[in-house]
Motif scaffolding. Structure first.
Motif, PDB file in Angstrom:
ATOM      1  N   ARG A  45       4.529   1.162  -4.623  1.00 22.01           N
ATOM      2  CA  ARG A  45       3.899   0.342  -5.661  1.00 22.01           C
ATOM      3  C   ARG A  45       4.883   0.012  -6.784  1.00 22.01           C
ATOM      4  O   ARG A  45       4.987  -1.151  -7.203  1.00 22.01           O
ATOM      5  N   TYR A 202      -5.666   6.171   2.257  1.00 19.97           N
ATOM      6  CA  TYR A 202      -4.358   5.593   2.529  1.00 19.97           C
ATOM      7  C   TYR A 202      -4.462   4.393   3.470  1.00 19.97           C
ATOM      8  O   TYR A 202      -3.598   3.502   3.444  1.00 19.97           O
ATOM      9  N   LYS A 205      -4.963   1.564   1.168  1.00 17.83           N
ATOM     10  CA  LYS A 205      -3.698   1.234   0.513  1.00 17.83           C
ATOM     11  C   LYS A 205      -2.781   0.463   1.463  1.00 17.83           C
ATOM     12  O   LYS A 205      -2.103  -0.494   1.053  1.00 17.83           O
TER      13      LYS A 205
END
Length: 232
Positions: A45, A202, A205
């Motif tokens: 990120r 996850y 994500k």
């Protein structure tokens, strides 16, 4: 006498202890993956935000390429480097001989197919890198409850066998064996619940990273196509 969880495990039979060791392995490995992925996605990120800012502030693709080398965790940077390397190969082939000047618009746009394939390949590689070991969390979430249930069923079978050997079915005889057997089910759930939670976490994500890469690839293709059109 009140027994602790540790004492229950130590008093269990060899099959029960083997089940507990297997569940402990799943749990430790799962938590290792959870912490590793947490740190990885955080770096992804941060690097992606910095790279995209550097990319859009760059005046040339060569300048953006130098910036991409600084952000090793950014999947967008990796996708850009793959596309930039492919562009350099295309340009080197184009510039050989005098026939390059005779290229039509259709021929120039046809070279975009190579660039698109290079970008798609880089996207797949980045998804595989970021998603590595995540299937183990899914396996842990689906398998460990049944492993724990197997340990419980086995322990109950042993307890009933002991009841038959002793000829007594009093609570004092049954309770210790049953409680030791139920520990396996609790351990299986303890390993499965965090694995399922973080696998979904996850996974979401990873989907957002994939969408970000697709958007960046689209923007990069648009920039290159506009550059080709401006040369005609």
């Amino acid at each position: 006498m009140q027994l602790s969880i540790t004492q229950m495990i130590l008093h269990a039979g060899p099959v029960g202890q083997m089940v507990m060791v297997l569940l402990l392995f799943f749990s430790i490995f799962s938590w290792t993956i959870i912490f590793m992925k947490g740190r990885l996605f955080r770096n992804v990120r941060l690097d992606s935000e910095d790279f995209l800012e550097a990319f859009w502030s760059s005046k040339t693709l060569s300048e953006a390429s130098k910036a991409a080398d600084e952000f090793t965790f950014s999947p967008e940077a990796a996708v850009f480097k793959a596309g930039f390397n492919e562009l350099k190969k295309i340009n080197s082939i184009r510039n050989r001989g005098d026939e390059a000047a005779k290229e039509t618009l259709e021929m120039q746009l046809a070279t975009m197919d190579n660039l698109k394939r290079a970008l798609r390949k880089a996207e797949t590689e980045q998804l595989n890198r970021l998603g590595h070991l995540l299937p183990f969390l899914a396996t842990t979430g689906s398998a460990t409850p049944f492993i724990g249930l197997f340990g419980t069923v086995w322990g109950i079978m042993v307890s009933f066998h002991d009841i038959g050997q002793r000829g007594s079915a009093s609570l004092a005889v049954v309770a210790p064996g049953i409680s030791e057997a139920l520990v396996a089910t609790a351990a299986g759930l303890a390993a499965a619940i965090p694995a399922v939670i973080f696998y979904n976490f996850y996974g979401n994500k990873l989907s957002r990273v994939h969408d970000s890469m697709l958007n960046f690839s689209t923007d990069l293709l648009n920039l290159v196509e506009r550059d080709l059109l401006s040369r005609v």
